[in-house]
Scaffold this motif. Structure first.
Motif, PDB file in Angstrom:
ATOM      1  N   UNK A 152       0.829  -1.209   0.000  1.00  0.00           N
ATOM      2  CA  UNK A 152       0.000   0.000   0.000  1.00  0.00           C
ATOM      3  C   UNK A 152       0.860   1.254   0.000  1.00  0.00           C
ATOM      4  N   UNK A 153       1.891   1.258   0.820  1.00  0.00           N
ATOM      5  CA  UNK A 153       2.794   2.409   0.869  1.00  0.00           C
ATOM      6  C   UNK A 153       3.485   2.602  -0.478  1.00  0.00           C
ATOM      7  N   UNK A 154       3.740   1.488  -1.176  1.00  0.00           N
ATOM      8  CA  UNK A 154       4.418   1.544  -2.466  1.00  0.00           C
ATOM      9  C   UNK A 154       3.477   1.942  -3.604  1.00  0.00           C
ATOM     10  N   UNK A 155       2.194   2.103  -3.303  1.00  0.00           N
ATOM     11  CA  UNK A 155       1.264   2.574  -4.320  1.00  0.00           C
ATOM     12  C   UNK A 155       0.424   1.508  -4.977  1.00  0.00           C
ATOM     13  N   UNK A 156       0.511   0.279  -4.500  1.00  0.00           N
ATOM     14  CA  UNK A 156      -0.282  -0.799  -5.079  1.00  0.00           C
ATOM     15  C   UNK A 156      -1.598  -0.957  -4.332  1.00  0.00           C
ATOM     16  N   UNK A 157      -2.659  -1.223  -5.072  1.00  0.00           N
ATOM     17  CA  UNK A 157      -3.927  -1.572  -4.440  1.00  0.00           C
ATOM     18  C   UNK A 157      -3.824  -2.993  -3.897  1.00  0.00           C
ATOM     19  N   UNK A 158      -4.289  -3.189  -2.692  1.00  0.00           N
ATOM     20  CA  UNK A 158      -4.326  -4.525  -2.089  1.00  0.00           C
ATOM     21  C   UNK A 158      -5.713  -5.100  -2.339  1.00  0.00           C
ATOM     22  N   UNK A 159      -5.770  -6.237  -3.018  1.00  0.00           N
ATOM     23  CA  UNK A 159      -7.036  -6.834  -3.420  1.00  0.00           C
ATOM     24  C   UNK A 159      -7.250  -8.150  -2.676  1.00  0.00           C
ATOM     25  N   UNK A 160      -8.440  -8.331  -2.145  1.00  0.00           N
ATOM     26  CA  UNK A 160      -8.775  -9.567  -1.456  1.00  0.00           C
ATOM     27  C   UNK A 160     -10.285  -9.741  -1.451  1.00  0.00           C
ATOM     28  N   UNK A 161     -10.761 -10.739  -0.681  1.00  0.00           N
ATOM     29  CA  UNK A 161     -12.165 -11.096  -0.759  1.00  0.00           C
ATOM     30  C   UNK A 161     -13.041 -10.669   0.393  1.00  0.00           C
ATOM     31  N   UNK A 162     -12.514  -9.844   1.314  1.00  0.00           N
ATOM     32  CA  UNK A 162     -13.333  -9.316   2.391  1.00  0.00           C
ATOM     33  C   UNK A 162     -13.703 -10.315   3.476  1.00  0.00           C
ATOM     34  N   UNK A 163     -13.115 -11.520   3.454  1.00  0.00           N
ATOM     35  CA  UNK A 163     -13.488 -12.557   4.410  1.00  0.00           C
ATOM     36  C   UNK A 163     -12.722 -12.405   5.720  1.00  0.00           C
ATOM     37  N   UNK A 164     -13.056 -13.250   6.681  1.00  0.00           N
ATOM     38  CA  UNK A 164     -12.300 -13.311   7.923  1.00  0.00           C
ATOM     39  C   UNK A 164     -10.896 -13.843   7.621  1.00  0.00           C
ATOM     40  N   UNK A 171      -6.885  -6.157   4.147  1.00  0.00           N
ATOM     41  CA  UNK A 171      -7.634  -4.912   3.966  1.00  0.00           C
ATOM     42  C   UNK A 171      -7.304  -3.901   5.068  1.00  0.00           C
ATOM     43  N   UNK A 172      -7.283  -4.366   6.312  1.00  0.00           N
ATOM     44  CA  UNK A 172      -7.044  -3.448   7.437  1.00  0.00           C
ATOM     45  C   UNK A 172      -5.643  -2.841   7.379  1.00  0.00           C
ATOM     46  N   UNK A 173      -4.662  -3.648   7.031  1.00  0.00           N
ATOM     47  CA  UNK A 173      -3.290  -3.139   6.969  1.00  0.00           C
ATOM     48  C   UNK A 173      -3.142  -2.105   5.869  1.00  0.00           C
ATOM     49  N   UNK A 174      -3.794  -2.332   4.731  1.00  0.00           N
ATOM     50  CA  UNK A 174      -3.740  -1.355   3.638  1.00  0.00           C
ATOM     51  C   UNK A 174      -4.390  -0.049   4.067  1.00  0.00           C
ATOM     52  N   UNK A 175      -5.538  -0.141   4.716  1.00  0.00           N
ATOM     53  CA  UNK A 175      -6.227   1.058   5.188  1.00  0.00           C
ATOM     54  C   UNK A 175      -5.380   1.816   6.209  1.00  0.00           C
ATOM     55  N   UNK A 176      -4.775   1.066   7.131  1.00  0.00           N
ATOM     56  CA  UNK A 176      -3.959   1.703   8.163  1.00  0.00           C
ATOM     57  C   UNK A 176      -2.748   2.408   7.576  1.00  0.00           C
ATOM     58  N   UNK A 177      -2.286   1.942   6.415  1.00  0.00           N
ATOM     59  CA  UNK A 177      -1.124   2.546   5.764  1.00  0.00           C
ATOM     60  C   UNK A 177      -1.523   3.659   4.804  1.00  0.00           C
ATOM     61  N   UNK A 178      -2.820   3.941   4.735  1.00  0.00           N
ATOM     62  CA  UNK A 178      -3.282   5.015   3.863  1.00  0.00           C
ATOM     63  C   UNK A 178      -3.313   4.650   2.398  1.00  0.00           C
ATOM     64  N   UNK A 179      -3.295   3.359   2.106  1.00  0.00           N
ATOM     65  CA  UNK A 179      -3.278   2.931   0.716  1.00  0.00           C
ATOM     66  C   UNK A 179      -4.631   2.421   0.252  1.00  0.00           C
ATOM     67  N   UNK A 180      -4.795   2.225  -1.051  1.00  0.00           N
ATOM     68  CA  UNK A 180      -6.067   1.747  -1.595  1.00  0.00           C
ATOM     69  C   UNK A 180      -6.232   0.244  -1.415  1.00  0.00           C
ATOM     70  N   UNK A 181      -7.447  -0.197  -1.226  1.00  0.00           N
ATOM     71  CA  UNK A 181      -7.731  -1.632  -1.150  1.00  0.00           C
ATOM     72  C   UNK A 181      -9.091  -1.902  -1.759  1.00  0.00           C
ATOM     73  N   UNK A 182      -9.234  -3.087  -2.341  1.00  0.00           N
ATOM     74  CA  UNK A 182     -10.469  -3.488  -3.012  1.00  0.00           C
ATOM     75  C   UNK A 182     -10.925  -4.828  -2.449  1.00  0.00           C
ATOM     76  N   UNK A 183     -12.197  -4.894  -2.042  1.00  0.00           N
ATOM     77  CA  UNK A 183     -12.803  -6.138  -1.582  1.00  0.00           C
ATOM     78  C   UNK A 183     -13.762  -6.633  -2.656  1.00  0.00           C
ATOM     79  N   UNK A 184     -13.529  -7.838  -3.158  1.00  0.00           N
ATOM     80  CA  UNK A 184     -14.386  -8.431  -4.181  1.00  0.00           C
ATOM     81  C   UNK A 184     -15.337  -9.400  -3.489  1.00  0.00           C
ATOM     82  N   UNK A 185     -16.633  -9.146  -3.605  1.00  0.00           N
ATOM     83  CA  UNK A 185     -17.635  -9.843  -2.814  1.00  0.00           C
ATOM     84  C   UNK A 185     -18.361 -10.948  -3.596  1.00  0.00           C
ATOM     85  N   UNK A 186     -18.905 -11.899  -2.822  1.00  0.00           N
ATOM     86  CA  UNK A 186     -19.671 -12.999  -3.399  1.00  0.00           C
ATOM     87  C   UNK A 186     -21.158 -12.826  -3.105  1.00  0.00           C
TER      88      UNK A 186
END
Length: 376
Positions: A152-164, A171-186
């Motif tokens: 995230x700090x390096x400018x990459x979006x962190x992508x994952x599935x929003x699960x536990x 997702x939380x680490x990307x948000x805490x670092x001020x970076x973008x993140x995308x959750x792809x939902x089912x």
């Protein structure tokens, strides 16, 4: 938006809900007729003879048009419908899905519902997927946090599935670092699944994106998680498996990454850990590269040493599949070559070469000239 634009938007919304996504017959019909005429044809149960498969695919839902309601719900929660008519449609990222095995639920989505200010195409172009076990260990959570923060700090979006588990930590680490993140939902874009992540998904939607191919109101189901996994793989420049048990959903996403030609990495763990068995198997079977830190992840996602490793894929050719790269490398810097010459040089079947050339031609990387092919 004009009346015609409203009609088109409603038509795409209808097409996205009239059959379980992905649905290749609907995609083909819409490509030939356009979304408005395709919608009318499905409702009237009158389609061109070559598209009769659409009638079976839509039999259960064709009489129910929830498009207006779905768009109103999306607007109410700050979401939007993104279609291939829109500038932010991630066409390049999703292109590989149109060539995947559709029998294994591999087609492109009809449309995507997105909640958040991020641009879908930009996040997909710089995104790296971090996936893993829901029953994450403290080791897995630590490594995930380290990788997600660094990316995230390096400018990459962190992508994952929003699960536990690993997903949530990423997702939380990307948000805490001020970076973008995308959750792809089912599930539908208006559903918080799992319910315990309602606050996390809301935070993601404030700065990044929550994305789904399912219309509002759609509930989560086992088959939708497996279908969702292909989108996580497609909209990532690389997939990293941090932890995975012997039978893990992450293995399905990893399989999609390989099928779509996305670089696949796996993090080694303690030999006594059941949550690292899947990672060790991927590495031992030479299906994934061993990665241990952010630099090794970036090297996997962007192996060209002359490119800027800190900003994801920077050249159009960085996103080619292995076969496409071999075909591209077989075309000389000057002059033209025939398909047969390319096939011989690349060591690939003529049919494989022809398909690769068609995709690269659409992407503007090559062109025809004097009865042959040359670099654009």
């Amino acid at each position: 938006m004009t009346a015609a634009g409203d009609d088109t938007r409603r038509a795409w919304a209808y097409l996205s809900s009239v059959a379980e996504s992905p649905c290749a017959p609907i995609e083909l019909l819409a490509a030939e007729l356009g979304p408005v005429e395709a919608t009318a044809a499905i409702k009237a149960r009158s389609v061109p003879p070559q598209h009769v498969a659409v009638l079976d695919a839509t039999q259960a839902r064709y009489a129910v048009d929830s498009s207006t309601r779905d768009l109103e719900i999306a607007d109410r929660i700050g979401a939007r419908l993104v279609t291939r008519d829109d500038p932010e449609w991630p066409g390049w990222s999703l292109m590989a899905l149109s060539h995947a095995d559709t029998a294994a639920r591999g087609g492109e989505p009809i449309a995507l519902w997105a909640r958040g200010p991020g641009r879908l195409d930009e996040m997909a172009a710089s995104g790296i997927g971090l996936i893993g076990s829901r029953a994450a260990s403290s080791y897995g959570e630590h490594v995930t946090s380290m990788l997600a923060s660094g990316l995230a700090i390096d400018g990459h979006a962190v992508i994952s599935g929003g699960a536990y588990g690993i997903d949530g930590v990423a997702h939380r680490a990307a948000l805490a670092s001020g970076g973008p993140t995308m959750a792809v939902m089912a599930c539908g874009i208006d559903r918080d699944y799992p319910a315990g992540h309602a606050r996390l998904l809301a935070e993601i939607a404030e700065t990044g994106l929550v994305v789904s191919e399912y219309p509002p109101g759609t509930t989560a189901a086992k088959h939708r998680f497996l279908t969702r996994n292909r989108l996580v793989a497609a909209m990532s420049t690389a997939i990293i498996v941090v932890e995975a048990g012997r039978r893990s959903g992450a293995a399905n996403t990893a399989a999609w990454a390989r099928k779509l030609g996305r670089p696949l990495g796996a993090v080694p763990g303690p030999v006594t850990s059941a949550t690292s068995v899947g990672c060790h198997r991927l590495i031992a079977d030479d299906l994934a590269e061993l990665v241990t830190d952010v630099p090794s992840v970036l090297a996997l996602a962007n192996p060209d040493p002359t490119a800027d490793a800190g900003r994801g894929a920077t050249r159009p050719t960085d996103r080619l599949s292995d076969d496409e790269k071999r075909v591209h490398d077989a075309i000389p810097g000057r002059g033209t070559v025939t398909i047969e010459e390319i096939a011989f040089s690349a060591g690939l079947d003529v049919g494989v070469v022809r398909s690769a050339l068609a995709r690269m031609d659409v992407a503007g990387l090559i062109t025809t000239a004097d009865g042959g092919w040359r670099l654009a």
